[in-house]
Design a protein around this motif. Sequence first.
Motif, PDB file in Angstrom:
ATOM      1  N   THR A  29       0.845  -1.207   0.000  1.00  0.00           N
ATOM      2  CA  THR A  29       0.000   0.000   0.000  1.00  0.00           C
ATOM      3  C   THR A  29       0.874   1.249   0.000  1.00  0.00           C
ATOM      4  O   THR A  29       0.627   2.194  -0.774  1.00  0.00           O
ATOM      5  N   VAL A  30       1.903   1.244   0.834  1.00  0.00           N
ATOM      6  CA  VAL A  30       2.827   2.381   0.870  1.00  0.00           C
ATOM      7  C   VAL A  30       3.487   2.560  -0.495  1.00  0.00           C
ATOM      8  O   VAL A  30       3.556   3.675  -1.044  1.00  0.00           O
ATOM      9  N   LEU A  31       3.936   1.449  -1.071  1.00  0.00           N
ATOM     10  CA  LEU A  31       4.625   1.498  -2.367  1.00  0.00           C
ATOM     11  C   LEU A  31       3.713   2.080  -3.448  1.00  0.00           C
ATOM     12  O   LEU A  31       4.130   2.963  -4.226  1.00  0.00           O
ATOM     13  N   ILE A  32       2.478   1.574  -3.491  1.00  0.00           N
ATOM     14  CA  ILE A  32       1.539   2.060  -4.517  1.00  0.00           C
ATOM     15  C   ILE A  32       1.283   3.558  -4.342  1.00  0.00           C
ATOM     16  O   ILE A  32       1.281   4.324  -5.315  1.00  0.00           O
ATOM     17  N   TYR A  33       1.082   3.961  -3.093  1.00  0.00           N
ATOM     18  CA  TYR A  33       0.840   5.385  -2.829  1.00  0.00           C
ATOM     19  C   TYR A  33       2.037   6.232  -3.257  1.00  0.00           C
ATOM     20  O   TYR A  33       1.893   7.267  -3.918  1.00  0.00           O
ATOM     21  N   MET A  34       3.214   5.783  -2.902  1.00  0.00           N
ATOM     22  CA  MET A  34       4.408   6.582  -3.195  1.00  0.00           C
ATOM     23  C   MET A  34       4.655   6.659  -4.705  1.00  0.00           C
ATOM     24  O   MET A  34       4.987   7.727  -5.243  1.00  0.00           O
ATOM     25  N   LEU A  35       4.493   5.524  -5.395  1.00  0.00           N
ATOM     26  CA  LEU A  35       4.695   5.531  -6.854  1.00  0.00           C
ATOM     27  C   LEU A  35       3.655   6.405  -7.538  1.00  0.00           C
ATOM     28  O   LEU A  35       3.980   7.184  -8.442  1.00  0.00           O
ATOM     29  N   ASP A  36       2.406   6.267  -7.105  1.00  0.00           N
ATOM     30  CA  ASP A  36       1.343   7.078  -7.709  1.00  0.00           C
ATOM     31  C   ASP A  36       1.564   8.564  -7.425  1.00  0.00           C
ATOM     32  O   ASP A  36       1.296   9.421  -8.272  1.00  0.00           O
ATOM     33  N   TRP A  37       2.051   8.854  -6.258  1.00  0.00           N
ATOM     34  CA  TRP A  37       2.322  10.254  -5.898  1.00  0.00           C
ATOM     35  C   TRP A  37       3.420  10.820  -6.812  1.00  0.00           C
ATOM     36  O   TRP A  37       3.315  11.922  -7.342  1.00  0.00           O
ATOM     37  N   MET A  66      -8.220  -0.043  -3.107  1.00  0.00           N
ATOM     38  CA  MET A  66      -8.711  -1.206  -3.857  1.00  0.00           C
ATOM     39  C   MET A  66      -7.641  -1.733  -4.813  1.00  0.00           C
ATOM     40  O   MET A  66      -7.558  -2.922  -5.079  1.00  0.00           O
ATOM     41  N   GLY A  67      -6.810  -0.817  -5.316  1.00  0.00           N
ATOM     42  CA  GLY A  67      -5.740  -1.227  -6.224  1.00  0.00           C
ATOM     43  C   GLY A  67      -4.691  -2.087  -5.538  1.00  0.00           C
ATOM     44  O   GLY A  67      -4.080  -2.953  -6.165  1.00  0.00           O
ATOM     45  N   ALA A  68      -4.501  -1.858  -4.240  1.00  0.00           N
ATOM     46  CA  ALA A  68      -3.531  -2.671  -3.502  1.00  0.00           C
ATOM     47  C   ALA A  68      -4.150  -4.008  -3.093  1.00  0.00           C
ATOM     48  O   ALA A  68      -3.463  -5.013  -2.930  1.00  0.00           O
TER      49      ALA A  68
END
Lengths: 273, 305
Positions: A29-37, A66-68
């Motif tokens: 979740t952290v990874l997805i957020y950081m990459l998307d950011w 939901m993506g994670a």
Amino acid sequence: MIATIKAEWRKSRYRPAFLVSAGIIAAITVLIYMLDWYLAVHPNTAGDRAVNILTLYPDQFVNQVMGAAFPVGAAMAIVVGALFAGSEFAWSTLKTMFTQRPGRLTVWAGRLVVFAVWMLIITLVLFAVGAANSVVVASFQGQAITWPAAVDLAKGIGAIWLIFFVNGAIGMAIGTLLRQSAAALGIGLIYVLAVEIIAVRFIGLINNGAYKWITDEFVNQNATALARSFTSPAFGRTLAPAITADHAVLVLVAYGIGLVIVAAGLLRLRDVT
Amino acid sequence: MENSTTIVETHGLTKRFGSGVLAVNSVDMSVRRGEVYGFLGPNGAGKTTTLRTLVGLIRPTSGAATVAGHSPGDPAGLARIGSLIESPGFYPYLSGRENLRVVADLASVKQKRVDEVLEIVELASRAGRKFGTYSTGMKQRLGVAAALLKDPELLILDEPTNGLDPQGMAEMRKLIKDIGQGERTVLLSSHLLGEVEQICDRVGVISNGKLVKQSTVQDLLGEEGVLVRAQPIDQAQEILSKMFGPDAVSLNGDAGALHIKTKPSQSAEINRQLVAAGVGVSELRPFERSLEEVFFQLTGEKQGS
């Protein structure tokens, strides 16, 4: 059944598989957020596949996590389910459980309750980490923090829990059928990551998609549809879903019940050798 | 089926596996309350399958069993039985104590009992270590501790000394002897005959799935007697035949010794009579068959094979 729930909780609360899974889902979740950011503040010059920064703010975090949750979370749930069921055979602990006081189905029911609780814990970890990340992004971007409606949050948690539980039930049923975890998690993962995808493509091509209704009943087609039903204009998804959220919930519940009954039947009827 | 003196009773108990293997073949077995019952048989004879059937892990193909007043696997019966079937099954990532707490929860036993049984099996000081790090002996002890949690009327132990070194075996034997004191019934399976001979009141011998003998250890070993090695042997046989009757005296395999069916307390009188008649006595001792001899005879196995 209280006794079996207590016993099951006592042994699973320190179980590495659950703790590691909760950690993995948090990390993803952290990874997805950081990459998307990063992608949102450094958009591609061609303009395609841009991430809208609005999707990363707290009011959208339910839709964002939901993506994670799928397919990575679902695959992880299969692994955990397979380990949960298969390890009891590998460690010969099934005989220890079945020779105490409770009957086999009572033991199984207690195990299911605790597994469901763990799926809820992992879901809550996902949402808590998603919420924390959204606050971090909003704070850095100088945005006011606005939370989604409680009902949307509850629906999101319920949906992810259902997806995790059903995929976990796939792992549990295969683990119980094969009486081991290694092959069970392998088969479960291959099904989710390959077999179902290939089958959907193949069936969709036959006779100009005349049999596509079959794939609408596949477990992870419905999990995908349910996850994607959580969206907003900020995500830019405009296509009407082929499977409605209501249909997806019904199919997933049916799969969950069916798989749990299959595993219960196998445990009830087979010899413990 | 069960009467007040028996705690385990089977009639025609049969288990044929899906592969066609007939593991247990019409076993009629009875274990009396308060005794230590040895269940003997070579590897693959059907001991473990029988015991698994008694605790409800395996369903018999035919026949019936009553264990502690209930059908095998009945929760009411399981509440009165403690068992260790084959290797102990515990969670490797939990400590010994925590494993017992899990079992105590399942069995609806108070948690304070955990420390009591750890003391009984002398594992209290190492109960905080993870089960996965235990030696074979410690694992077996923990298995016995788990079986004792319910303070059961019937304790079923399947080859509890398996994998133990000689000291571990001796300690386990002592532990089982202690546990078997008083009202508790112990059903102990083993292929180690010395172990059974030392511990058990009665034994059942199973071979190729069939119960070929069930009796007290004493009955199984046969009548007691005295072995005499003397010269000249003919004169000794004549004297002893006069003393005990011709049917009581026989040559004991090798021609240099006689077997006399009498109590070992007669040894001094035998010695006095033979010496008085001028017969040289080189050996005089109580004679009994070993359980090993009886076992090999019953199971048709070759000694030393």
